[in-house]
Structure formats: C-alpha cells, structure tokens
Scaffold this motif. Structure first.
Motif, PDB file in Angstrom:
ATOM      1  N   LEU A   1     -10.109 -28.647   0.215  1.00  0.00           N
ATOM      2  CA  LEU A   1      -8.954 -29.496  -0.070  1.00  0.00           C
ATOM      3  C   LEU A   1      -9.307 -30.657  -0.985  1.00  0.00           C
ATOM      4  O   LEU A   1      -8.540 -31.027  -1.869  1.00  0.00           O
ATOM      5  CB  LEU A   1      -8.357 -30.012   1.236  1.00  0.00           C
ATOM      6  CG  LEU A   1      -7.852 -28.922   2.185  1.00  0.00           C
ATOM      7  CD1 LEU A   1      -7.498 -29.518   3.525  1.00  0.00           C
ATOM      8  CD2 LEU A   1      -6.667 -28.217   1.574  1.00  0.00           C
ATOM      9  N   TYR A   2     -10.484 -31.262  -0.756  1.00  0.00           N
ATOM     10  CA  TYR A   2     -10.875 -32.424  -1.561  1.00  0.00           C
ATOM     11  C   TYR A   2     -12.351 -32.692  -1.311  1.00  0.00           C
ATOM     12  O   TYR A   2     -12.767 -32.800  -0.156  1.00  0.00           O
ATOM     13  CB  TYR A   2     -10.043 -33.640  -1.155  1.00  0.00           C
ATOM     14  CG  TYR A   2     -10.322 -34.883  -1.957  1.00  0.00           C
ATOM     15  CD1 TYR A   2      -9.856 -35.023  -3.250  1.00  0.00           C
ATOM     16  CD2 TYR A   2     -11.066 -35.917  -1.424  1.00  0.00           C
ATOM     17  CE1 TYR A   2     -10.119 -36.152  -3.988  1.00  0.00           C
ATOM     18  CE2 TYR A   2     -11.332 -37.060  -2.156  1.00  0.00           C
ATOM     19  CZ  TYR A   2     -10.857 -37.169  -3.438  1.00  0.00           C
ATOM     20  OH  TYR A   2     -11.127 -38.295  -4.169  1.00  0.00           O
ATOM     21  N   LYS A   3     -13.131 -32.773  -2.348  1.00  0.00           N
ATOM     22  CA  LYS A   3     -14.570 -33.034  -2.253  1.00  0.00           C
ATOM     23  C   LYS A   3     -15.189 -32.260  -1.104  1.00  0.00           C
ATOM     24  O   LYS A   3     -15.343 -31.057  -1.181  1.00  0.00           O
ATOM     25  CB  LYS A   3     -14.837 -34.529  -2.145  1.00  0.00           C
ATOM     26  CG  LYS A   3     -14.541 -35.289  -3.417  1.00  0.00           C
ATOM     27  CD  LYS A   3     -14.937 -36.722  -3.294  1.00  0.00           C
ATOM     28  CE  LYS A   3     -14.593 -37.478  -4.560  1.00  0.00           C
ATOM     29  NZ  LYS A   3     -14.887 -38.879  -4.456  1.00  0.00           N
ATOM     30  N   ASP A   4     -15.536 -32.943   0.003  1.00  0.00           N
ATOM     31  CA  ASP A   4     -16.205 -32.280   1.128  1.00  0.00           C
ATOM     32  C   ASP A   4     -15.255 -31.969   2.281  1.00  0.00           C
ATOM     33  O   ASP A   4     -15.693 -31.656   3.379  1.00  0.00           O
ATOM     34  CB  ASP A   4     -17.372 -33.136   1.611  1.00  0.00           C
ATOM     35  CG  ASP A   4     -16.920 -34.505   2.095  1.00  0.00           C
ATOM     36  OD1 ASP A   4     -15.802 -34.911   1.752  1.00  0.00           O
ATOM     37  OD2 ASP A   4     -17.692 -35.165   2.820  1.00  0.00           O
TER      38      ASP A   4
ATOM     39  N   ARG B   1      -5.515 -30.864   6.136  1.00  0.00           N
ATOM     40  CA  ARG B   1      -6.517 -30.128   6.913  1.00  0.00           C
ATOM     41  C   ARG B   1      -6.059 -29.984   8.362  1.00  0.00           C
ATOM     42  O   ARG B   1      -6.146 -28.903   8.949  1.00  0.00           O
ATOM     43  CB  ARG B   1      -7.865 -30.837   6.860  1.00  0.00           C
ATOM     44  CG  ARG B   1      -8.935 -30.152   7.712  1.00  0.00           C
ATOM     45  CD  ARG B   1     -10.185 -30.963   7.806  1.00  0.00           C
ATOM     46  NE  ARG B   1      -9.884 -32.234   8.467  1.00  0.00           N
ATOM     47  CZ  ARG B   1     -10.712 -33.256   8.503  1.00  0.00           C
ATOM     48  NH1 ARG B   1     -11.869 -33.197   7.903  1.00  0.00           N
ATOM     49  NH2 ARG B   1     -10.375 -34.367   9.124  1.00  0.00           N
ATOM     50  N   ASP B   2      -5.536 -31.057   8.941  1.00  0.00           N
ATOM     51  CA  ASP B   2      -5.077 -31.013  10.330  1.00  0.00           C
ATOM     52  C   ASP B   2      -3.898 -30.047  10.492  1.00  0.00           C
ATOM     53  O   ASP B   2      -3.806 -29.346  11.499  1.00  0.00           O
ATOM     54  CB  ASP B   2      -4.704 -32.409  10.811  1.00  0.00           C
ATOM     55  CG  ASP B   2      -5.917 -33.339  10.859  1.00  0.00           C
ATOM     56  OD1 ASP B   2      -7.061 -32.826  10.866  1.00  0.00           O
ATOM     57  OD2 ASP B   2      -5.712 -34.567  10.876  1.00  0.00           O
ATOM     58  N   LYS B   3      -2.993 -30.025   9.507  1.00  0.00           N
ATOM     59  CA  LYS B   3      -1.855 -29.105   9.577  1.00  0.00           C
ATOM     60  C   LYS B   3      -2.306 -27.647   9.452  1.00  0.00           C
ATOM     61  O   LYS B   3      -1.811 -26.778  10.165  1.00  0.00           O
ATOM     62  CB  LYS B   3      -0.851 -29.400   8.459  1.00  0.00           C
ATOM     63  CG  LYS B   3      -0.069 -30.669   8.628  1.00  0.00           C
ATOM     64  CD  LYS B   3       0.868 -30.829   7.443  1.00  0.00           C
ATOM     65  CE  LYS B   3       1.521 -32.182   7.401  1.00  0.00           C
ATOM     66  NZ  LYS B   3       2.349 -32.346   6.190  1.00  0.00           N
ATOM     67  N   LEU B   4      -3.230 -27.387   8.525  1.00  0.00           N
ATOM     68  CA  LEU B   4      -3.663 -26.015   8.267  1.00  0.00           C
ATOM     69  C   LEU B   4      -4.559 -25.452   9.366  1.00  0.00           C
ATOM     70  O   LEU B   4      -4.600 -24.245   9.571  1.00  0.00           O
ATOM     71  CB  LEU B   4      -4.391 -25.933   6.927  1.00  0.00           C
ATOM     72  CG  LEU B   4      -3.521 -26.006   5.690  1.00  0.00           C
ATOM     73  CD1 LEU B   4      -4.380 -26.118   4.442  1.00  0.00           C
ATOM     74  CD2 LEU B   4      -2.634 -24.781   5.599  1.00  0.00           C
ATOM     75  N   ALA B   5      -5.275 -26.313  10.074  1.00  0.00           N
ATOM     76  CA  ALA B   5      -6.196 -25.845  11.108  1.00  0.00           C
ATOM     77  C   ALA B   5      -5.464 -25.090  12.209  1.00  0.00           C
ATOM     78  O   ALA B   5      -6.030 -24.201  12.840  1.00  0.00           O
ATOM     79  CB  ALA B   5      -6.963 -27.020  11.687  1.00  0.00           C
ATOM     80  N   ASP B   6      -4.204 -25.404  12.451  1.00  0.00           N
ATOM     81  CA  ASP B   6      -3.432 -24.774  13.520  1.00  0.00           C
ATOM     82  C   ASP B   6      -2.638 -23.559  13.036  1.00  0.00           C
ATOM     83  O   ASP B   6      -1.977 -22.912  13.836  1.00  0.00           O
ATOM     84  CB  ASP B   6      -2.447 -25.791  14.125  1.00  0.00           C
ATOM     85  CG  ASP B   6      -3.174 -26.984  14.716  1.00  0.00           C
ATOM     86  OD1 ASP B   6      -4.338 -26.835  15.098  1.00  0.00           O
ATOM     87  OD2 ASP B   6      -2.558 -28.066  14.787  1.00  0.00           O
ATOM     88  N   GLN B   7      -2.678 -23.277  11.758  1.00  0.00           N
ATOM     89  CA  GLN B   7      -1.838 -22.223  11.195  1.00  0.00           C
ATOM     90  C   GLN B   7      -2.539 -20.858  11.197  1.00  0.00           C
ATOM     91  O   GLN B   7      -3.744 -20.764  11.009  1.00  0.00           O
ATOM     92  CB  GLN B   7      -1.476 -22.551   9.744  1.00  0.00           C
ATOM     93  CG  GLN B   7      -0.619 -23.761   9.569  1.00  0.00           C
ATOM     94  CD  GLN B   7       0.801 -23.541  10.015  1.00  0.00           C
ATOM     95  OE1 GLN B   7       1.333 -22.451   9.914  1.00  0.00           O
ATOM     96  NE2 GLN B   7       1.414 -24.583  10.532  1.00  0.00           N
TER      97      GLN B   7
END
Length: 157
Positions: free
Chosen positions: A136-139, A72-78
């Motif tokens: 990505l996973y559950k919530d 999530r942290d990696k994708l947030a900046d993409q």
C-alpha cells in the motif's frame, strides 16, 4: 571527484526529499539536477523558501501513510470472491489477474490501487483459496484472501 552541496526542490528516490541539503557529485548537480530544476544552490533565501514546501511535503507523506494504514485495516478483513469457468480438474479457463483484484477492491471500498502493487505467490489459475500481498505504501503491506468459485453454468431455455 568534486562534491557539491545542493538543495533538493523535488523528492528524488535514494537521494532525499524536498528542502534537504545533500552532497552529490559536482557533475551530477551541474548536468542533471540543476537543468531539470530538481535542485538549486543552498543559499539562505532558497533554504527558507523550501522549508515551507518541505513541511507541506512531510504533511502529505504523513497523510498518505495514515490512509495506507486505514486501508490495510479494511483489507485485512476482506475475502475477495471471483466466479470463473473452470475445467474438470479445477483449472480456470482464464486466470484472476491483478487488474481484476484492483477493480474489485475499487468497487468494494472505493479505493484505487495500482495493479502493479498486487503480488500473488503464483498465478491464480485454479479454483479455491489464494493469498495475494498488496503493497500500500513504502513498508505497509497487507495479505488479502482471494477465493475463486466455479461459475454456475447458464441454463438454456
């Protein structure tokens, strides 16, 4: 309705995890859970045996959650950029599909995401910026920016 206590040997959605003792209808236990090996009688021996498996299962769930948070942290900046052919009114000849987004994430980050986990507010059929939500996973979800640019026309020699 008769109630039976069973010890789950597999995770069952909306019922419980491995090693949990749950109450279910007697017919459900007898006709579905026991024949499929999804549950056993909650004897002392079985409870002790599945306690180890439950600990391993919980560790696996924790690991998956940590991996999802990192992703999530990696994708947030993409910002994912796609080049597509378009009509004069900015509409694409084809759309950018969830499979295309999953493939680009895989090539950029080396992480595999099932296309079914990618949701766009509307189909991506026009040039410009868009946002998609990935579960990505559950919530744990992330909003990813997608930009569609017009493909440069090929020059013929």
């Amino acid at each position: 309705m008769n109630i039976a206590k069973v010890l789950l040997t597999s995770m069952i959605d909306k019922l419980g995890h491995v090693g949990e003792v749950v109450n279910v209808a007697e017919g459900y236990a007898r006709n579905y859970l026991f024949p499929r090996g999804l549950a056993v009688e909650p004897t002392d021996h079985n409870v002790a045996r599945f306690a180890k498996e439950r600990a391993a299962h919980e560790a696996e769930l924790q690991k998956r959650e940590e991996k999802a948070r990192g992703l999530r942290d990696k994708l947030a900046d993409q910002t994912l950029v796609f080049a597509r052919k378009a009509h004069g009114d900015q509409r694409l000849y084809g759309s950018v599909r969830a499979e295309d987004i999953a493939t680009q994430i895989s090539s950029l980050l080396g992480e595999t995401i099932e296309p079914s986990r990618i949701r766009a507010q509307s189909p991506i059929e026009t040039l410009g910026p868009h946002t998609v939500t990935i579960t990505l996973y559950k919530d744990i979800t992330v909003d990813v920016r997608v930009r569609v640019d017009e493909e440069a026309p090929h020059k013929e020699a």
